[in-house]
Design an enzyme around this catalytic site. Sequence first.
Site, PDB file in Angstrom:
ATOM      1  N   ASP A   1       0.372  -1.455   0.164  1.00 32.04           N
ATOM      2  CA  ASP A   1      -0.350  -0.113  -0.377  1.00 32.04           C
ATOM      3  C   ASP A   1       0.866   1.545   0.105  1.00 32.04           C
ATOM      4  O   ASP A   1       1.845   1.446   0.239  1.00 32.04           O
ATOM      5  CB  ASP A   1      -0.772  -0.142   1.486  1.00 32.04           C
TER       6      ASP A   1
ATOM      7  N   GLU B   1      21.612 -23.076 -18.272  1.00 33.78           N
ATOM      8  CA  GLU B   1      20.639 -22.399 -17.610  1.00 33.78           C
ATOM      9  C   GLU B   1      20.963 -21.173 -17.267  1.00 33.78           C
ATOM     10  O   GLU B   1      20.661 -19.447 -16.918  1.00 33.78           O
ATOM     11  CB  GLU B   1      20.114 -23.277 -16.395  1.00 33.78           C
TER      12      GLU B   1
END
Length: 725
Positions: free
Chosen positions: A531, A611
């Site tokens: 928030d 990877e």
Amino acid sequence: MIIYNKANNTFTLHTRNTTYQMKVDQYGVLLHTYYGARVTDADLSYLIRRADRGFSPNPSEAGHCRTYSLDTLPQEYSTCGVGDFRLPSLELELADGSHIADLRYAGYEQRERKYALEGLPAFHGDGGETLVLFLEDAAAHVTVELYYGVFADYDLITRAVRIVNRGEETIGLCRAASLCLDFQRADLDLITFDGRHAMERGFNRAALRPGVQSVGSIRGTSSHQHNPFVMLCQQDAGEDHGLCYGAMLLYSGNFEAAVERAQFEDARLVMGIHPYHFRYNLAPGESFTTPEAALVCSPQGFAGMTHCFHRAIRERLVRDAVVGRKPVLVNSWEATYFDFDAEKLMKLAQEAASMGIELFVLDDGWFGKRSNDRGGLGDWWVNQEKLPGGLSALADRINALGMQFGLWIEPEMVSEDSQLYAEHPDWALCAPNRAYTRGRSQLVLDFSRQEVRDYIYGELGKVLSSANITYLKWDMNRSLSEVWSAALPADRQGELYHRYVLGVYEMLESFHRDYPHILIEGCSGGGGRFDGGMLYYTPQIWCSDNTDAVDRLRIQYGTSFCYPASTVGAHVSAVPNEINHRMTPLETRGVVAMSGVFGYEMDLSRTTAEEKEVIARQVQRYKECWDLVAEGDYYRLSSPFGDAAYTAWAHVSQDKRRALVSLVTGTTCAAPPFLTLRLKGLDPHLCYRVNGEESYPGDVLMAAGYALPMFKGDYQSLQLCLEAE
Ligand code: DGJ
């Protein structure tokens, strides 16, 4: 710009593209006349039409004039007990037991700079102006000060309210909203951002129906379930067209955003601290200040609103310890959970360093008796068995790899199995003669109490001075229950939820003041406290515990309406995903995580050579285009909630010369069709080279689109780097 027109008794707030107007009427009632696209400074009260409305009562000054009723007039800050039966913004309990507040205009003040709120987060900085309107209830001896902050360049209007008891008796404040916004229409859609742990901020849109509809939280935090940001819009509004309004509350505790579609097809939005278990005693002379709310109105759809919030949050709310690019990080949580020692961590750090990762974050498990989530919280000293030589030994070794060192903490909590709890069982929130309710096997410290905060701050201070720590992850992993404080009398227990939040803010402010070099990431089981209040103290927030790239498309999409990518923690994790066991390509996980504050959260020592190469390339790509993500304008190109074959979005530089376009497909079918992606936000007159290869005019890319290749396999991705020639 703030204009007081004496002849009309109107207050008009102009931002670059919008106008907001209020008018003091013949009885001193403050009416809301307009909020929308920018217009000239006319008296817009002609829009308010009056009729004799049965059962809508009339104040005594109106005599027998039945066309004047507070129940039908658009109010700037709605009251209670005097004939407006729609959502109240203010509810007082006076010493005589009445619940009446009748507010009349008593004056105004204009200030050149934007106001600040003591102990509360607020937009700040240059370019803001302030209007304060004073309202009074003469019988109750209460003054209500309405604060307006006007940031013209961001089309942002902030609001806060201060309620002062000027009488000689104590009064109770039962409800004090931060904003009230009346609309003289109800043909609007309400959009809210809702979900649950690990699936936060989904996008939900529905037409207003008669009566009150609301979202909120009574969990003590703003919550995973509903976000304190809501939108109202014209029913045909979309990304690029239609009038829409966004309202955010800068608050990290209980909140309510309620909208009422009332009887005469008008609507009212009221937003603020949730009235559940809220009651503040105001002794004579005392005042209460609400959290701040912020409004943006966009006459041209959602994207315009988003850009205003994003720019304002980045430039006028967040106070960042890091100027420029934030370090790419690796977090130990999903790599090791509680099962680690110094050597295991070093192996992870070494792998990370070799791929260009710059910050190592040691997550949960480094302190006290913390080998699982049942113990240790509150004992903020290093676990020497796991980390012999302490944090400094580990941090030094990490620093020697050329990496920064960061640490996880959860200051607001205590485990029953801890030294802190053994010494201070009464510091945990609990109620007399009741058992505790555990959440994640832990209890909540009573952060309303100064001595509790002082102790925790002191202990954490020792940790921070023990090693070279440049990053903190402030976690919070349960909701509040048994909300009762041994430090408050019975008639003040209704203050506890709010005092708890103020205590958290006070400690965060102390960190900000005393350790300005430390970057703090907020977290609450992922995005349970995402928030505007937290963003004032923690410039980035871990967006969700769900790191699955496909679910993240939805979570990050919903988050993007208000909150900028520069605040959104996003990491690449291993597959099958820990939460939903989905397999997604590493490339796709990188594309999704790159749309936030980028990092990794997986055991890099278990990755293949191939990877490792992909990861090193991703890190490099992020370093090259981070400024677009962190500072560019964000465009949602398609929604992950609809039927689209892909989810796409773009970050476009402010000068429109560069863009990073990202796309992730859904599941494939046999013989898939060829797809086209229409871009947004480019300069139609510029020509853009795409990924260093072909060039296309901006207008062509926006109107005709980019021809996508055929994707093979599920959840494939594409990233386009656009450079103007
Ligand atoms: C919840 C957080 O969201 C996770 O990232 C991790 O830090 C755990 N807590 C640790 O307990």
